[in-house]
Design an enzyme around this catalytic site. Structure first.
Site, PDB file in Angstrom:
ATOM      1  N   ASP A 137      -8.020 -73.982  14.630  1.00 45.71           N
ATOM      2  CA  ASP A 137      -9.468 -73.952  14.825  1.00 45.71           C
ATOM      3  C   ASP A 137     -10.161 -73.646  13.509  1.00 45.71           C
ATOM      4  O   ASP A 137      -9.502 -73.355  12.505  1.00 45.71           O
ATOM      5  CB  ASP A 137      -9.839 -72.933  15.916  1.00 45.71           C
TER       6      ASP A 137
ATOM      7  N   ASP B  25     -10.872 -61.633  25.479  1.00 42.36           N
ATOM      8  CA  ASP B  25     -11.419 -62.312  26.668  1.00 42.36           C
ATOM      9  C   ASP B  25     -10.492 -63.414  27.178  1.00 42.36           C
ATOM     10  O   ASP B  25     -10.891 -64.223  28.011  1.00 42.36           O
ATOM     11  CB  ASP B  25     -12.819 -62.874  26.365  1.00 42.36           C
TER      12      ASP B  25
ATOM     13  N   HIS C 214      -9.157 -65.871  25.328  1.00 42.06           N
ATOM     14  CA  HIS C 214      -9.223 -67.176  24.656  1.00 42.06           C
ATOM     15  C   HIS C 214      -7.967 -67.455  23.841  1.00 42.06           C
ATOM     16  O   HIS C 214      -7.318 -66.531  23.348  1.00 42.06           O
ATOM     17  CB  HIS C 214     -10.505 -67.331  23.824  1.00 42.06           C
TER      18      HIS C 214
ATOM     19  N   GLU D 249     -13.074 -70.502  24.637  1.00 47.95           N
ATOM     20  CA  GLU D 249     -13.642 -69.337  25.311  1.00 47.95           C
ATOM     21  C   GLU D 249     -13.556 -69.512  26.833  1.00 47.95           C
ATOM     22  O   GLU D 249     -13.322 -70.618  27.328  1.00 47.95           O
ATOM     23  CB  GLU D 249     -15.104 -69.165  24.887  1.00 47.95           C
TER      24      GLU D 249
END
Ligand code: GLP
Length: 259
Positions: A66, A135, A137, A142
């Site tokens: 990413d 979270d 991810h 996300e």
């Protein structure tokens, strides 16, 4: 999924390095590299093996997962810079073998398509290293990312921007947008290696491994993959309900069976 609970981060790094080493020794290897702090121990161990034991990356190439949108490639916190500084510049990958997304591409969607094509042209990724966000991810997918997503633009949650603020001069400097391999892209790698370290990751690891398959925990998409190894230290494993079974499985692992 094979869940491997190890006593500490050093043991996790050694086991992850063993898996990467086996792939390198198998012939031409295409590695998927994650950034963030989690894989740093693994990269340090691979650099040590390169220096002390002659482990070579000369027949390997790599793709990062990413990238922040809007950061110039030479920005110290672009993932293109981070992966070179923390890992690839210290071993012997051939020139041009480290592929990254261009965070300054004038047309991010075209850049995403180019990256997908480059991964395919390389024959796909053999081993994909993954960290996990608090979270849930993976990459920068996300919560509520499509389980069928490909490389594309995403908007970071405030939680992720806060988590990553430690790498930037001030929290406002963390970009809002990113390019990330999608969950379907990631799942096409032949072997997924998810690493979780520390108690802060325990809820996300438990949701990914034992929770329902759900977009609310993007890492749960790994449950669909036939060859995922989850390497966790005691802290990251602390919320796993079936940890006794995973430990038993590891004790009974046949000596002929690799990860
Ligand atoms: C970052 C990266 C992920 C990484 C995750 C966890 O935002 N995009 O690839 O796995 O968050 O980071 P860390 O390992 O620093 O906890």
């Amino acid at each position: 999924m094979e869940i491997v609970i190890l006593p500490d981060p050093d043991a996790v790094a050694r086991t992850a390095a063993d898996i990467i080493q086996a792939s390198l020794e198998n012939g031409h290897a295409v590695l998927g590299l994650a950034t963030g702090s989690t894989p740093l121990g693994t990269y340090a161990e691979l650099i040590r093996r390169h220096r002390d034991e002659g482990l070579s990356f000369a027949d390997a190439e790599a793709f990062t997962l990413d990238e922040y949108l809007g950061l110039p490639a030479e920005h110290p916190e672009s993932y293109r810079s981070v992966i070179r500084r923390e890992f690839t510049d210290s071993v012997d990958f051939p020139d041009g073998a480290i592929h990254s997304l261009d965070g300054e591409a004038p047309e991010p969607e075209a850049e995403a398509a180019r990256y997908e094509a480059a991964i395919s042209a390389a024959g796909g990724i053999d081993v994909q290293i993954l960290g996990i966000g608090t979270d849930g991810h993976v990459g920068f997918n996300e919560p509520m990312s499509s389980l069928a997503s490909r490389t594309r633009i995403k908007t970071l949650t405030e939680q992720t921007r806060r988590d990553n603020a430690r790498f930037f001069p001030s929290p406002e400097d963390v970009p809002h947008h990113v390019l990330t391999q999608g969950l379907a892209t990631i799942r096409e790698a032949r072997h997924l290696l998810l690493i979780g370290l520390g108690e802060a990751k325990a809820p996300a690891i438990a949701a990914a491994v034992e929770g329902p398959l759900a977009a609310g925990c993007p890492a749960s998409a790994l449950q669909l993959h036939p060859h995922t190894t989850v390497l966790v230290d005691e802290g990251a494993a602390s919320r796993l309900e079936h940890r006794g079974y995973y430990q038993y499985t590891l004790q009974k692992k046949p000596t002929w069976q690799s990860f």
